[in-house]
Enzyme design. Structure first.
Site, short mmCIF file in Angstrom:
data_model
loop_
_atom_site.label_atom_id
_atom_site.label_comp_id
_atom_site.label_asym_id
_atom_site.label_seq_id
_atom_site.Cartn_x
_atom_site.Cartn_y
_atom_site.Cartn_z
N ASP A 165 0.83 -1.21 0.00
CA ASP A 165 0.00 0.00 0.00
C ASP A 165 0.87 1.26 0.00
OD1 ASP A 165 -2.40 1.42 0.03
OD2 ASP A 165 -3.28 0.16 1.60
N ASP A 212 -9.37 3.65 -3.94
CA ASP A 212 -10.11 2.48 -3.49
C ASP A 212 -11.51 2.40 -4.10
OD1 ASP A 212 -9.02 2.20 0.00
OD2 ASP A 212 -7.94 1.99 -1.88
#
Length: 543
Positions: free
Chosen positions: A173, A228
């Site tokens: 991430d 996202d």
């Protein structure tokens, strides 16, 4: 349970650093390709992995920080028992919050002993024992998005831990990145993983920043192209529109990643099917984000469609491209290794619309006839060139198109309901007029063998009895029964490209009564005519 929200990833301000200092840091630290910003397409990472898009499951969308060894093991069990493992879903991926809040005295990451009493190595051993692979999560920053220790400055130490634990996949991430350039941080972990000698699929999750698609192929096996995904159809559409433009950058071992699948988490059946169709057409990683342990038959009918999966996993490794888009009506085509084309007709609007293209526009050579294999309904038809369908709002129709011809007319198949995974069935093998038509576990009997005729009939028992709308009824709620074939309009049916079966006389859909609820999909549930509404209990496929 309460799902912890991931901190926003959109706050990426530079803080107190001056513009001049930032420019100096970029010049000193960033590789030349990043500074130029117009890098040519990179060669694919030579780790031999992800030659087709990875498939599996990740806990974050459904569980947030509530991950545990028990959840991972139960999901692994279910992937095997449901047949999804055999369909290609082999990665069981742990997301954020799996670790303790501090590193060990030796500087290593520590699995949370409450959540993972067997550690990551014990969990990996269990998953491997099922013939599956284990994935894990970290961030290319000082902390993960949920505030646990990040890997920035600890790349080799953490890569060594992952390898020692038996990890097969790393999602990396982008939180708390300390303004260190993306390519620098992600390349550092690439090299650390390579140094371990263990094959680990490397998934870059930098939210589509820094034009990652221009350099991602040389660093990782996939790269996120957007922020996202969220559980709403508008987000799915927005991500699709961003990702579909990046087709030239995808190839075996290197994939555009539009984020995990929200299929089975609360959108409508048509929306879920469009979501899955678009991701497969775009050669995206198929990483399920639902609670697999409670997945409905309708959800499994989507995740488990091997014909659609085959498009995603095609060995040629081409991402589908958009060949037309007007007024929210989209046409995508994807070249397949055997010369076929996969074509998706997608309607982002709320109302049904007809979407059309042609076989030659989809990339096939000129020919007198083309075979259309509907990948959701399994109905085969032929066309002289036009590919057209009435597509429901938020829906899609997906074909595999090839030169040639074919038809399902005259063939005999079970007719399987998407909401139940059970077959249309004449009650108790009876043949008398008036016998009720129901759903029942598919068993291969003559009372489940449906023959499609050129007249539009659906015949059972070798063609001696017809599916019939009782008493010529045309109202919602009219029961469907077995009857002697008469050629009447109440015995004519249309198998539509969108997966519905409609009565020619009534225009109503063949419906599993109450099948929009889980309790309505049990053995013995009767069929009726009902207003078409897009529900999974009105979706059928040839078995």
């Amino acid at each position: 349970m309460t799902i912890s929200a991931r901190p926003s990833r959109r706050s990426r301000s530079l803080g107190p650093l001056s513009t001049a200092l930032v420019l100096l840091l970029l010049l000193v630290l960033a590789p030349p390709l990043l500074v130029l910003g117009t890098a040519p397409r990179a060669q694919a990472l030579d780790n031999g992995l992800a030659r087709t898009p990875p498939m599996g499951w990740n806990d974050w969308n459904a569980f947030g920080c509530n991950v545990s060894e028990e959840l991972v093991k139960q999901t692994a069990d279910y992937l095997v028992s449901s047949g999804l493992k055999d369909a290609g879903y082999i990665y069981v991926n742990i997301d954020d919050c799996w670790m303790a809040s501090t590193r060990s005295s030796a500087g290593q990451l520590v699995p949370d002993p409450v959540k993972f009493p067997s550690g990551i190595s014990g969990t990996a051993a269990y998953v491997h024992g099922k013939g599956l692979k284990l994935g894990i999560y970290e961030s290319a920053g000082s902390a993960t998005c949920a505030g646990y220790p990040g890997s920035l400055g600890h790349e080799q130490t953490d890569a060594n831990s992952f390898a020692a634990w038996g990890v097969d996949y790393l999602k990396y991430d982008n939180c708390n990145h300390q303004n260190v350039p993306d390519q620098q941080r992600y390349t550092a972990m690439r090299d650390a993983l390579a140094n371990t000698g263990r094959p680990i699929v490397y998934s870059l999750c930098n939210w589509g920043l820094a034009d990652v698609w221009t350099w991602g192929a040389g660093v990782g096996n996939s790269w996120r192209t957007t922020d996202d995904i969220n559980l709403n159809f508008s987000t799915v559409v927005s991500i699709f529109k961003a990702n579909v433009k990046l087709a030239p950058y995808a190839k075996p071992g290197a994939w555009n990643d539009p984020d995990m699948l929200e299929v089975g988490r609360g959108m409508s059946f048509n929306e879920d099917r469009s979501h899955f169709s678009l991701w497969a057409e775009m050669a995206a990683p198929l990483i399920a984000g639902n609670d697999m342990r409670t997945a409905s038959a309708a959800t499994l009918s989507l995740y488990g469609n091997r014909d659609v999966i085959a498009v995603d996993q095609d060995s040629l490794g081409r991402q589908g491209t958009e060949i037309s888009s007007s007024g929210g009506l989209h046409v995508l085509t994807k070249q397949l290794a055997n010369g076929d084309r996969s074509v998706v007709l997608f309607n982002e609007n709320a109302s049904a619309a007809t979407i059309s293209t042609s076989a030659t526009a989809a990339g096939l050579p000129a020919a007198s006839s083309y075979r259309l294999n509907n990948l959701w309904s399994k109905v085969v038809s032929s066309t002289s060139g036009t590919i057209s369908a009435s597509v429901p709002g938020h829906g899609s129709v997906m074909y595999r198109v090839s030169v040639g011809s074919g038809t399902s007319v005259g063939s005999t198949h079970p007719l399987v309901g998407a909401s139940s995974n059970r077959c249309l069935d004449a009650y108790d093998n009876r043949t008398a007029p008036g016998t009720k038509i129901e759903i029942w576990d598919c068993g291969g009997g003559a009372n489940q063998a449906v023959t499609i005729t050129a007249a539009g009939e659906l015949r059972l028992y070798g063609g001696t009895q017809c599916l019939d709308a009782r008493d010529n009824g045309t109202n919602a709620g009219t029961k469907v029964q077995l009857n002697t074939c008469t050629g009447g309009a109440n015995q004519k049916w249309s198998l539509n490209p969108n997966g519905t079966v409609t009565g020619t006389q009534s225009g109503l859909c063949l419906d599993v009564t109450g099948g929009d609820q889980a309790a309505g999909n049990v053995n013995g549930t009767e069929l009726e005519l009902w207003t078409c509404n897009g529900g999974a209990n009105q979706q059928w496929r040839l078995g």
